[in-house]
Design a protein around this motif. Structure first.
Motif, PDB file in Angstrom:
ATOM      1  N   THR A 475       0.897  -1.837  -0.319  1.00 65.20           N
ATOM      2  CA  THR A 475      -0.231  -0.179   0.140  1.00 65.20           C
ATOM      3  C   THR A 475       1.268   1.270  -0.375  1.00 65.20           C
ATOM      4  OG1 THR A 475      -1.677  -0.755   1.288  1.00 65.20           O
ATOM      5  CG2 THR A 475      -2.023   0.867   1.198  1.00 65.20           C
ATOM      6  N   MET A 476       1.970   1.215   0.979  1.00 67.96           N
ATOM      7  CA  MET A 476       3.023   2.363   0.859  1.00 67.96           C
ATOM      8  C   MET A 476       3.332   2.250  -0.261  1.00 67.96           C
ATOM      9  SD  MET A 476       4.548   2.060   4.877  1.00 67.96           S
ATOM     10  CE  MET A 476       5.422   3.697   4.081  1.00 67.96           C
ATOM     11  N   LEU A 477       4.528   1.062  -1.176  1.00 67.40           N
ATOM     12  CA  LEU A 477       4.967   1.543  -2.576  1.00 67.40           C
ATOM     13  C   LEU A 477       3.864   2.282  -3.408  1.00 67.40           C
ATOM     14  CD1 LEU A 477       7.346   0.421  -3.383  1.00 67.40           C
ATOM     15  CD2 LEU A 477       7.075  -1.329  -3.530  1.00 67.40           C
ATOM     16  N   ILE A 516      18.712   7.863  -3.658  1.00 67.66           N
ATOM     17  CA  ILE A 516      18.515   9.469  -3.360  1.00 67.66           C
ATOM     18  C   ILE A 516      18.010  10.101  -4.361  1.00 67.66           C
ATOM     19  CG2 ILE A 516      19.392  11.569  -2.434  1.00 67.66           C
ATOM     20  CD1 ILE A 516      21.034   9.924   0.231  1.00 67.66           C
ATOM     21  N   LEU A 517      19.529  10.181  -5.689  1.00 66.21           N
ATOM     22  CA  LEU A 517      18.993  10.776  -7.302  1.00 66.21           C
ATOM     23  C   LEU A 517      17.483  10.021  -7.778  1.00 66.21           C
ATOM     24  CD1 LEU A 517      23.040  10.390  -8.279  1.00 66.21           C
ATOM     25  CD2 LEU A 517      21.193  12.788  -7.076  1.00 66.21           C
ATOM     26  N   THR A 518      17.191   8.910  -7.882  1.00 66.62           N
ATOM     27  CA  THR A 518      16.085   8.206  -8.010  1.00 66.62           C
ATOM     28  C   THR A 518      15.110   8.599  -7.365  1.00 66.62           C
ATOM     29  OG1 THR A 518      17.438   6.655  -9.012  1.00 66.62           O
ATOM     30  CG2 THR A 518      15.272   6.153  -9.415  1.00 66.62           C
ATOM     31  N   PHE A 519      14.645   8.664  -6.324  1.00 70.69           N
ATOM     32  CA  PHE A 519      13.418   8.722  -5.278  1.00 70.69           C
ATOM     33  C   PHE A 519      13.402  10.517  -5.002  1.00 70.69           C
ATOM     34  CE2 PHE A 519      14.585   4.856  -5.591  1.00 70.69           C
ATOM     35  CZ  PHE A 519      12.958   4.310  -6.501  1.00 70.69           C
ATOM     36  N   ILE A 547      -1.146   9.362   1.158  1.00 74.41           N
ATOM     37  CA  ILE A 547      -0.330   9.263  -0.758  1.00 74.41           C
ATOM     38  C   ILE A 547       0.130  10.272  -0.323  1.00 74.41           C
ATOM     39  CG2 ILE A 547      -0.856  10.122  -2.358  1.00 74.41           C
ATOM     40  CD1 ILE A 547      -2.549   7.799  -2.249  1.00 74.41           C
ATOM     41  N   CYS A 548       0.255  11.397   0.719  1.00 76.87           N
ATOM     42  CA  CYS A 548       1.497  12.009   0.916  1.00 76.87           C
ATOM     43  C   CYS A 548       2.981  11.617   2.168  1.00 76.87           C
ATOM     44  CB  CYS A 548       1.123  13.222   1.879  1.00 76.87           C
ATOM     45  SG  CYS A 548       0.351  14.302   0.706  1.00 76.87           S
ATOM     46  N   PHE A 549       2.467  10.350   2.887  1.00 73.22           N
ATOM     47  CA  PHE A 549       3.229   9.759   3.426  1.00 73.22           C
ATOM     48  C   PHE A 549       4.178   9.215   3.117  1.00 73.22           C
ATOM     49  CE2 PHE A 549       3.811   6.283   6.695  1.00 73.22           C
ATOM     50  CZ  PHE A 549       4.448   7.132   7.578  1.00 73.22           C
ATOM     51  N   SER A 550       3.692   8.339   2.106  1.00 78.61           N
ATOM     52  CA  SER A 550       4.555   7.285   1.011  1.00 78.61           C
ATOM     53  C   SER A 550       5.520   8.200   0.374  1.00 78.61           C
ATOM     54  CB  SER A 550       3.205   6.348   0.430  1.00 78.61           C
ATOM     55  OG  SER A 550       2.230   6.209   0.781  1.00 78.61           O
ATOM     56  N   LEU A 551       4.908   9.018  -0.525  1.00 75.64           N
ATOM     57  CA  LEU A 551       5.650   9.549  -0.944  1.00 75.64           C
ATOM     58  C   LEU A 551       6.233  10.271  -0.743  1.00 75.64           C
ATOM     59  CD1 LEU A 551       3.030  11.662  -3.540  1.00 75.64           C
ATOM     60  CD2 LEU A 551       4.299   9.470  -4.482  1.00 75.64           C
ATOM     61  N   PRO A 556      13.765   5.907   2.196  1.00 77.05           N
ATOM     62  CA  PRO A 556      14.197   5.277   2.917  1.00 77.05           C
ATOM     63  C   PRO A 556      13.044   4.017   2.868  1.00 77.05           C
ATOM     64  CG  PRO A 556      12.679   6.677   4.086  1.00 77.05           C
ATOM     65  CD  PRO A 556      13.095   7.248   2.836  1.00 77.05           C
ATOM     66  N   LEU A 557      11.865   4.162   2.096  1.00 76.71           N
ATOM     67  CA  LEU A 557      11.320   2.675   1.586  1.00 76.71           C
ATOM     68  C   LEU A 557      12.662   2.067   0.789  1.00 76.71           C
ATOM     69  CD1 LEU A 557       8.631   0.977   2.367  1.00 76.71           C
ATOM     70  CD2 LEU A 557       8.160   2.595  -0.036  1.00 76.71           C
ATOM     71  N   ALA A 558      12.222   2.829  -0.632  1.00 72.38           N
ATOM     72  CA  ALA A 558      13.019   1.816  -1.103  1.00 72.38           C
ATOM     73  C   ALA A 558      15.080   1.238  -0.373  1.00 72.38           C
ATOM     74  CB  ALA A 558      13.975   2.858  -2.291  1.00 72.38           C
ATOM     75  N   ILE A 559      15.227   2.157   0.401  1.00 70.37           N
ATOM     76  CA  ILE A 559      16.285   0.973   0.441  1.00 70.37           C
ATOM     77  C   ILE A 559      15.892   0.005   1.518  1.00 70.37           C
ATOM     78  CG2 ILE A 559      18.015   1.858   2.436  1.00 70.37           C
ATOM     79  CD1 ILE A 559      18.415   4.745   1.734  1.00 70.37           C
ATOM     80  N   TRP A 560      14.643   0.334   2.171  1.00 67.07           N
ATOM     81  CA  TRP A 560      14.643  -0.969   3.314  1.00 67.07           C
ATOM     82  C   TRP A 560      14.635  -2.133   2.312  1.00 67.07           C
ATOM     83  CZ3 TRP A 560       9.250  -1.544   5.322  1.00 67.07           C
ATOM     84  CH2 TRP A 560       9.345  -2.760   6.770  1.00 67.07           C
TER      85      TRP A 560
END
Length: 726
Positions: A475-477, A516-519, A547-551, A556-560
């Protein structure tokens, strides 16, 4: 290889076995599409009731236009899952079950047809490809029917090192398995039309010698028993042109990979049962882990060039959907085989790798837009094309839906709804949440009761916890994926195509800078949108905050997700293949671990391992020359190649461009001279790379002489070099 006898066909006007009866197929599709359309109409009516308070504004009309296709897609997924759960639990057998077509007496006989297993590769991990081939070969040997199957590794690799490593791997594996004449290797000098052109080239050269071909991806893995069974099913059902299995994701190491693996394991069978219900004989081909009837494939499935130029037109990228439609157009069924074991593949390890793959798929599916309006397709083929396009167009539609929602909310007084409008909004929200989350909940509850995959109470409990966790993560993704897919669609519409690159399948470290550059832009978008939502009003901010929270949390989501911290030690995200590993997967993991544990050479030598072998090793040098096509060079080209050879010896491989390296290794005279000059030169005439390579070569030339598992290997290489060094 021997010529295959022509398959006897029944008289004309007699339906071929394997085609689903038309009445049954129509009844199933009418049922499915009626449910989907009713759900879409109900949602549209509620949205109209809700929007009536806003009047006929352009933003409201735009919002409704985005809502309808999105709700159709939501209903389509919901009813597919619900029907799938029902089909899994129905007490009556499925009359279209292809497994039932194999009688007991068939199991004791040979499949009766020659089958080619083709493995197209493009700059892939050579150890993974050839160890996967080894495991598949040995699994077929255990069935006792290996004589019916030949293997073709079809290379389009344009990296010199990969090319040489593939050649040596072919020779070494064939020798270890005693499989000369069973395993073939072919490399194209020019990779025309990419993978589909590679497969077409095989069909033109060798297709007539086989009745079927089983298509692998470089990361595919299949059991011999399943492939033999698929061949028998094709023999008993001459109406089937393509038989597709459900390849399950395996061998994932990162959190994202294990999430995908777990989801496929738990939810996949129910979704496949649902798809099988309404697609019938008009299913899709996914490009790999499928068996294809070659004669109609060669006759009817040549891919047409699309009008216009890339990225919308030109060569078809996602060829599999089109080949399935062409096969159906020719009168043959495309069927899905209900399989839970025996067919596997690997997935991308990180979010960035997933997005790179999605961009390629996005362009391929967008190209299918042209085919929607072509003549002669079956209705279901058009529907499959439409679903493929919608799977990516839905992201920009969702983005526009959110933008229109923000505009409507920003208008004075629009957040203060009451009465029928408020009730319609609440009903619509409840219905939407049901459509999104109920399928997963149904499947999890069904698993808790049936214990099909997770046998013990502890396994079922951890599967339930994993399911709840993956629901939160996905859902976050979702908003992050929405943004990137929208960008992909925009770039394709504005003419920015994608390059053909090798797919990454294993994690080699998390690159924080790249993430970091991508997201970073996504995080900024979330912050800005959050500020706008807050200024509109706290109610809208509250509704919009997920929606805002996920964006905002994209980095950190991508790193995790790219990390190896996946909760495996406590039983989270455990797949059926991890609970009870199939034999082919166990053997592959063991072999790759042994290969991985081999002696490591200096990084510079590892990077240029193939080039080093072809220049230093007399056995590999001779093999390579024997496989090259002889060409006459002009005086000018001879001088050019001589200059490159001097540069290679005096400055090392890093001094050559990929094009220079390829030109040199494609010339038989240059390859021969390089070997002689290297072993006759003094140390101060050579680049430091070659001095180091010669000193290290006795270590590198231990068994085997490629990055493969050593098994009963006695290579002439090691003997030759031991003698040379002494």
């Amino acid at each position: 290889m021997s010529e295959t006898a022509t398959m006897p066909l029944p008289p004309k006007n007699t339906p071929l076995a394997g085609l689903v009866p038309r009445t049954l197929a129509r009844a199933r599709r009418v049922t499915f599409l009626t449910l989907v359309c009713l759900g879409t109409l109900l949602g549209t009516w509620l949205m109209l009731r809700y929007l009536r308070a806003y009047g006929f504004r352009w933003s409201a009309v735009g919002l409704l236009a985005c809502f309808i296709p999105l709700y159709y897609q939501l209903n389509s997924g919901f009813w597919t899952a619900v029907i799938g759960v029902w089909r899994q639990n129905t007490p009556h057998g499925d009359p279209t079950n292809l497994w039932a077509s194999i009688a007991d007496e068939d199991v004791s006989t040979a499949p009766g047809a020659n089958v080619a297993i083709i493995i197209p590769v493009y700059n892939e991990d050579v150890s993974r490809v050839w160890e996967g081939l080894r495991v598949t070969y040995e699994s077929l040997q255990k069935t006792g029917h290996i004589e019916n199957f030949d293997f073709f590794v079809l290379s389009d690799s344009d990296q010199t090192n990969k090319w040489i490593e593939e050649q040596t791997a072919w020779l070494e594996l064939s020798r270890q398995l005693g499989a000369f004449g069973k395993i073939f290797y072919r490399r194209r000098r020019k990779p025309i039309n990419r993978k589909s052109g590679n497969v077409s080239d095989f069909c033109r050269r060798w297709g007539k010698r086989y009745r079927y071909m089983i298509v692998f991806d470089a990361d595919s893995l299949m059991s011999g028993a399943l492939m033999v069974a698929m061949t028998r099913i094709m023999e008993k059902n001459p109406g089937i042109g393509i038989l597709q299995t459900f390849p399950k994701q395996i061998a994932s190491e990162t959190l994202l990979g294990r999430l995908m693996q777990f989801s496929q394991s738990l939810y996949g069978p129910a979704f496949m049962a649902g798809i099988n219900y309404w697609q019938n004989g008009e299913a899709n081909f996914w490009g790999h882990n499928a068996i294809i009837r070659l004669e109609p494939f060669i006759q009817h499935c040549a891919l047409p060039p699309l009008p216009a130029t890339v990225p919308f037109g030109g060569h078809i990228l996602s060829h599999d959907f089109v080949e399935a439609a062409l096969m159906r157009k020719a009168g043959y069924a495309v069927r899905m085989l209900n399989t839970v074991r025996g067919s596997y593949e690997e997935g991308p390890p990180t979010l960035i790798d997933t997005l790179k793959r999605d961009r390629r798929w996005c362009q391929g599916n967008m190209q299918h837009f042209w085919l929607l309006f072509a003549r002669g397709w079956h209705f279901m083929s058009r529907l499959n094309f439409a679903h493929g396009v919608l799977s990516y167009v839905s992201s920009p539609l969702w983005l526009l839906f959110l933008i229109f929602s923000t505009i409507l909310a920003a208008m004075p007084g629009n957040m203060e709804q009451s009465g029928p409008t408020e009730r319609a909004g609440i009903l619509l929200l409840g219905l939407t949440i049901t459509l999104i989350f109920l399928p997963k909940l149904l499947i999890v509850l069904d698993e808790m009761v049936s214990a099909r995959v997770y046998k013990t109470a502890q396994q079922r409990f951890m599967a339930f916890v994993s399911s709840m966790t993956d629901t939160v993560i996905f859902t976050m993704l979702a908003p992050v994926m929405m943004w990137f897919h929208s960008v992909f669609v925009f770039k394709i519409i504005t003419g920015q195509g994608v390059k053909w690159v090798a797919q990454k399948r294993k994690l080699d470290g998390v690159d924080w800078r790249e993430i970091i550059l991508t997201f970073g832009g996504v995080t900024l978008l979330g912050v800005v949108w959050g500020v706008i939502a807050w200024n509109i009003g706290w109610q809208f901010f509250l509704w919009f905050s997920p929606i805002c929270f996920s964006l905002v949390l994209a980095i950190p989501l991508a790193i995790w997700l790219s990390s190896g911290k996946s909760g495996r030690s406590i039983g989270l995200f455990t797949s059926a293949e991890e609970i009870e590993p199939p034999a082919v997967l166990r053997e592959l993991e063991t072999n790759l671990a042994e290969v991985k544990g081999r002696l490591k050479l200096p990084p510079e030598i590892e990077r240029n391992y193939g080039l080093m072998q072809v220049c230093l090793d007399p056995y590999v040098n001779g093999l390579h020359i024997s496989l090259l096509r002889r060409r006459k060079n002009t005086h000018d080209s001879r001088e050019y190649l001589s200059e490159i050879a001097d540069k290679l010896l005096q400055q090392g491989p890093q001094a050559l461009t990929p094009r220079e390296s390829s030109a040199l290794i494609n010339d038989t005279e240059s390859v021969t001279n390089l070997h002689y000059r290297l072993w006759s030169a003094t140390e101060h005439d050579l680049a430091p790379f070659w001095s180091l390579a010669i000193k290290q070569y006795n270590l590198a030339a231990t068994h085997p002489f490629t990055h493969l598992l050593a098994r009963n290997a006695v290579t002439p290489t090691s003997t030759a070099f031991s003698t040379r060094k002494e």
